[in-house]
Each structure stands twice: as C-alpha cells, then as structure tokens.
Design a protein around this motif. Sequence first.
Motif, short mmCIF file in Angstrom:
data_model
loop_
_atom_site.label_atom_id
_atom_site.label_comp_id
_atom_site.label_asym_id
_atom_site.label_seq_id
_atom_site.Cartn_x
_atom_site.Cartn_y
_atom_site.Cartn_z
N PHE A 64 -3.20 -4.05 11.48
CA PHE A 64 -4.09 -5.14 11.03
C PHE A 64 -5.80 -4.45 11.32
CE2 PHE A 64 -1.86 -8.78 9.86
CZ PHE A 64 -2.89 -9.58 10.05
N MET A 65 -5.82 -3.39 11.92
CA MET A 65 -6.39 -2.45 12.42
C MET A 65 -7.00 -1.99 11.18
SD MET A 65 -7.15 0.52 15.36
CE MET A 65 -6.42 1.66 14.79
N VAL A 66 -6.07 -1.28 10.01
CA VAL A 66 -6.65 -1.09 9.28
C VAL A 66 -6.24 -1.83 8.47
CG1 VAL A 66 -5.21 0.90 6.85
CG2 VAL A 66 -5.06 0.95 9.59
N TRP A 67 -6.11 -2.61 7.11
CA TRP A 67 -6.47 -3.79 7.07
C TRP A 67 -7.82 -4.73 7.03
CZ3 TRP A 67 -3.13 -9.20 6.94
CH2 TRP A 67 -3.23 -9.20 5.29
N PHE A 68 -8.02 -4.53 8.47
CA PHE A 68 -9.51 -5.23 8.87
C PHE A 68 -10.53 -4.39 8.30
CE2 PHE A 68 -6.37 -9.08 8.69
CZ PHE A 68 -7.17 -9.86 7.35
N ASN A 69 -10.24 -2.53 8.67
CA ASN A 69 -11.08 -2.54 9.45
C ASN A 69 -13.26 -1.97 8.63
OD1 ASN A 69 -10.38 -0.37 6.62
ND2 ASN A 69 -9.53 1.18 7.92
N HIS A 70 -12.25 -2.81 6.93
CA HIS A 70 -13.53 -3.06 6.42
C HIS A 70 -14.58 -3.58 6.95
CE1 HIS A 70 -11.38 -5.70 4.93
NE2 HIS A 70 -12.83 -6.86 4.41
N ALA A 71 -14.69 -5.33 7.59
CA ALA A 71 -14.87 -6.43 7.40
C ALA A 71 -16.10 -6.24 8.88
CB ALA A 71 -14.16 -7.22 8.29
N PRO A 72 -15.79 -5.50 9.96
CA PRO A 72 -17.56 -5.04 10.57
C PRO A 72 -18.53 -3.78 10.48
CG PRO A 72 -15.48 -3.83 11.46
CD PRO A 72 -14.85 -4.63 10.55
N LEU A 73 -17.16 -2.67 9.70
CA LEU A 73 -18.61 -2.32 8.78
C LEU A 73 -18.74 -2.87 7.49
CD1 LEU A 73 -16.67 1.28 9.62
CD2 LEU A 73 -18.55 0.05 10.19
N MET A 74 -18.86 -3.68 6.78
CA MET A 74 -19.48 -3.87 5.25
C MET A 74 -20.83 -4.52 5.38
SD MET A 74 -18.46 -4.49 2.45
CE MET A 74 -16.48 -5.45 2.62
N SER A 75 -21.94 -4.51 6.48
CA SER A 75 -23.12 -4.53 5.88
C SER A 75 -23.26 -2.74 5.59
CB SER A 75 -23.71 -4.36 7.45
OG SER A 75 -23.39 -4.48 8.81
N LEU A 135 -3.96 5.28 1.36
CA LEU A 135 -4.98 4.53 0.72
C LEU A 135 -6.41 4.17 1.93
CD1 LEU A 135 -2.58 1.60 0.15
CD2 LEU A 135 -3.33 3.71 -1.05
N CYS A 136 -5.63 4.38 3.39
CA CYS A 136 -7.24 3.68 4.14
C CYS A 136 -8.52 5.62 3.67
CB CYS A 136 -6.97 4.11 5.26
SG CYS A 136 -8.26 3.22 6.94
N LEU A 137 -8.21 6.18 3.67
CA LEU A 137 -8.71 7.52 3.23
C LEU A 137 -9.68 7.03 2.37
CD1 LEU A 137 -7.10 10.58 4.81
CD2 LEU A 137 -8.64 9.78 5.68
N PHE A 138 -8.81 7.17 0.94
CA PHE A 138 -9.68 6.81 -0.10
C PHE A 138 -10.30 5.70 -0.93
CE2 PHE A 138 -7.85 4.18 -4.44
CZ PHE A 138 -9.29 4.83 -5.54
N PHE A 139 -10.33 4.67 0.69
CA PHE A 139 -11.09 3.80 1.32
C PHE A 139 -12.22 4.01 1.46
CE2 PHE A 139 -13.51 0.65 3.27
CZ PHE A 139 -14.33 -0.40 1.94
N ALA A 193 -15.36 6.35 11.28
CA ALA A 193 -15.16 5.70 11.35
C ALA A 193 -13.78 5.36 11.11
CB ALA A 193 -16.07 4.77 12.15
N LEU A 194 -13.88 5.07 9.98
CA LEU A 194 -12.15 4.81 9.27
C LEU A 194 -11.70 5.54 8.52
CD1 LEU A 194 -14.44 2.80 5.87
CD2 LEU A 194 -13.15 1.43 8.16
N THR A 195 -12.07 6.81 9.13
CA THR A 195 -10.63 8.51 8.83
C THR A 195 -10.16 8.00 9.94
OG1 THR A 195 -12.30 9.53 6.57
CG2 THR A 195 -10.99 10.18 8.65
N ALA A 196 -10.75 7.62 11.10
CA ALA A 196 -10.42 7.91 12.17
C ALA A 196 -8.67 6.59 12.54
CB ALA A 196 -10.90 7.13 13.40
N THR A 197 -9.28 5.73 11.39
CA THR A 197 -8.39 4.68 11.19
C THR A 197 -7.31 5.32 10.81
OG1 THR A 197 -8.88 3.56 9.95
CG2 THR A 197 -9.56 2.57 11.91
N ALA A 198 -7.05 5.95 9.62
CA ALA A 198 -6.12 6.21 8.93
C ALA A 198 -5.97 7.26 9.86
CB ALA A 198 -6.76 7.56 7.83
#
Length: 488
Positions: free
Chosen positions: A28-39, A93-97, A174-179
């Motif tokens: 779930f952390m990976v699935w929604f990792n974009h939300a807090p960084l969307m701005s 996939l997370c790294l791709f994003f 930060a996103l890479t860390a979740t990957a």
Amino acid sequence: MSQKLNLLSFKGNIRILHTTWFAFFISFMVWFNHAPLMSVIRDVFNLTAQEVSVLLILNVALTIPARIIVGMMVDSFGPRRMFSGILIFSSFLCLFFAWAQTFEQLALARFLLGFVGAGFVVGIRMIGEWFPARQTGIAQGIYGGWGNFGSAGSAMALPALALWIGGEDGWRYALTATAVIAFFYGIFYYLSVTDTPKGSTYFKPKKVGGMEVTSKLDLTLYLIMSMPIYGALALLTWKLSPKGMGWLNEQVVIITYASIAIVYLYQAMHIIKVNKDIFSKEVPDLFRYQFKQVAILDLAYMVTFGSELALVSMLPLFYIDMFGLSPVTAGLLAAIYPVMNLIARPGGGMMSDKIGRKKSLVILFSGISVTFLLLGQVSETWAVPLVVACTILCGLFSKGGSGAVYAMVPLIQRRMTGQVAGMVGAYGNVGGLIFLTVLSFVSPQVFFMVIGGTAATVLLFMFIFLEEPKGQTAEVLEDGTVELIDVT
C-alpha cells in the motif's frame, strides 16, 4: 493453537501475521506513494488539473481486474511466491515512475502500479491458512487494518524524506526508497514464511480459469456478479473519454469498450467451461457451497471499502468548501478517517469471532446506514467538531464492516479463498469508483445519502439471503481422502 493472540510473540502463526501485514503495508505504501508528493510532481511536469486527475484514476484502474487474476493465481501458486513476486515486481514499476521524464511515462507507470493493490488478496489466503475459524476474524482484521495504514505511512514519511534529501530530485529519491524497501522485503518474505503450518495441506482449485460453483443457479449468479467488475472498467473509460476528461479520443474509447466486452465474454466462457460438470451430474452435498454468500460479501465490501476510498478522496475538499477551513486543518481532520483502520477493522473481525458472522454484519451495516444518512443532513450551520464526530462514527462502522466481511471470506471454500477474496476486493474498488462518480454529479449531502441508502439495501439482502457459516467444509486430498475443515 492458543485461544488468544499474543501479538508480542514472533513465533508460529503470530510471526506469519506480522510478516504478512507488513508485506501488505509496503504494498500500500508503494501503491499510494505518489499522493503526498503530487504537488511537487505537478510542478515538475507542469501538469494540468485534468492530467493530475488522470493519474489518480489510472492508479486504481488496473487493481480491479488484477485482484481477480491474483486471486486465481494465489490459489494455484501459493501466497508465499505471490506476495514476494508482487513486491519485487512492483519495485521496478516504482522505479519507472520515480524516474519518468514525461507525463506519458508517469501515466503508464501509475497504471501498471495499480497491480500492486492486488497484494491484499494474497495475504487473505495466507492468514486463512494459518489461523483457525475461531481466530480468523481478528487475524484478518489486524492484517487488513494495519496493512492499510501503508498509505498513511507514505503520507507521513515521504514528504519529509524528500525534503531531507533536498535538491530538485529529492522526491525521486524518496520514491526510490519505497522501491528498495519493496524489493528487499519481497526477498525476505520469500525466505521467512511457508504457505501452511507444518503438516497442513495447501488445497488448490481443481480447475483454473474461474471459480468453481455447485449448482446451475449459482453459475448464473456468478456470471451476473462478474458484470459490474467489467462495467467499472467501462465507467473508467467513460471518465477518460471526450465526454469526461477528454484524455482518450473517440476511436480509442470505442476500441476499449469493445475490448472490455470481449474480455468479459472470454471470461464467461471460461467460467462455464470450468463448471461444465454441473450440467451433467449433481455435486454431493458434502462439497456444496452457496454462491449467494460470495455475492452478499461482494456487495458488502463495495459499501465498506468503496465508501472508504471515496471519503478519503473527498473529505479534505468537503471541509474546505463547506466550512472554509485551511487546507492544513482540513487535511488533519480528514486524516482521522483512514487512521481509524488501525482499531476499527480488527475490532470488526474480533466482533465477528465473538458473536457470529451474520449478526456482526447486520449490526455494523445498521450503523453504516444510520450514520451515512445522518451525515447527509450536514449543512454549513453544523459545528465542525460535530461533523468530524459523525465521520468518525461512519468510519468505525464501515471499517469494522470491512473487518467482518473478510472474517467470513476464508470460511466459504478453503481452496478458493484467493478467488473469493479477489472478487470481494475488486468490488471494493468498484464501489469507490461508483461513489466518486456519483459525487461528480451531486452535492456531498446527496452523496452521503446514496452510500447510506446502498448500505440499507445490502442490509436487507443480508437479512434475507446471508447464512451463518456452520459445521465443516470438505476438501479432497491428493490421495483421494476427504479432509473436513471447521468453519464454526
């Protein structure tokens, strides 16, 4: 096994519970990792409001069919391999994003990352294998409630991590860390769990391609209940069409509609093929189950988890627009709703273990109906603390309802727990999409009333059709002998 769960223990089935809910937490952390960084992502790519909306929709699109597919796969290949595989695959996939350079790359990566949302289904089968019927409710509730907190974990940790790293690529790291976390935990999970306790049999479906049913009436109901899942994909397509956000052109929309129809017909043919024997011979009573149980749980989770997805998305703006609160205050008040998963979902599972599956669902759905209908009466004259209290009550009942739904899922037919969990889980996403679509046409008050009315309708179905699991279900071992499994 002990009657009580010692959650401070890290042995036996408690170790499996902790390692599995944390696997779900990471997914779930990976699935929604974009939300807090969307701005930040919006500013870096100069995204329009429409493009941001497209990313949010694409993030949940693939999850609907993926939960069905993963449900079939986990029944066949086992939760150990499936959860490990999902975490490791999602890390790439997370790294791709994280390192996408164009909006099109962002959109494709976000669409594919919807697959990780299907990881939830895998853990349902794992917990069902390791815990007896008398403990399955609380165990499933802890798994779902604590794992669900992964989205909040992303919201709390990733902005701070991006700020700490600094620079224009801080958000990417930060996103890479979740990957990285998902990749290494996937390996750890594979090395530290087994599909069943030592000496237990992992029952697999006799046939692959669809859920096995035990009567012609159940087959008809199964085909009907499969339609809304594909209908939700059509609704997503409509939202992206020229009549909606205009992200897809008319030709692509027509092709997509046709593809969805073809996939449904193909799946329907497989379902009939898997169950062709019921047309020529009767299924012995010992091996029968009633598909109406699955259908009611589908609709129940559509309300409980569907309303959760919808409210998490709309509550901040609701507080801002109706009461003039600042975005920070609105965000904090809205965050109370998902955080309640930590206690409410395990509470619903425990309630189901203590007083019974049907009785728990009836009580909780009565609460869902009343509290959402009450929330539908909110106006600008209401005190904000009173509105927050109403949302807390809605959350307690709806998240408790989610726990009670999945307390019953593993008790229907052991060898198909993944498929049942997948279908029920898909209906949760269908509910979120339907309720958010309703919200785009009506006021928040009417939106709340629609959820309350839907819950009341499902409550009526429960009274009439839902039956308490009793006695034992039967599974056939490889040598042909029959094993009975307690569901009471």
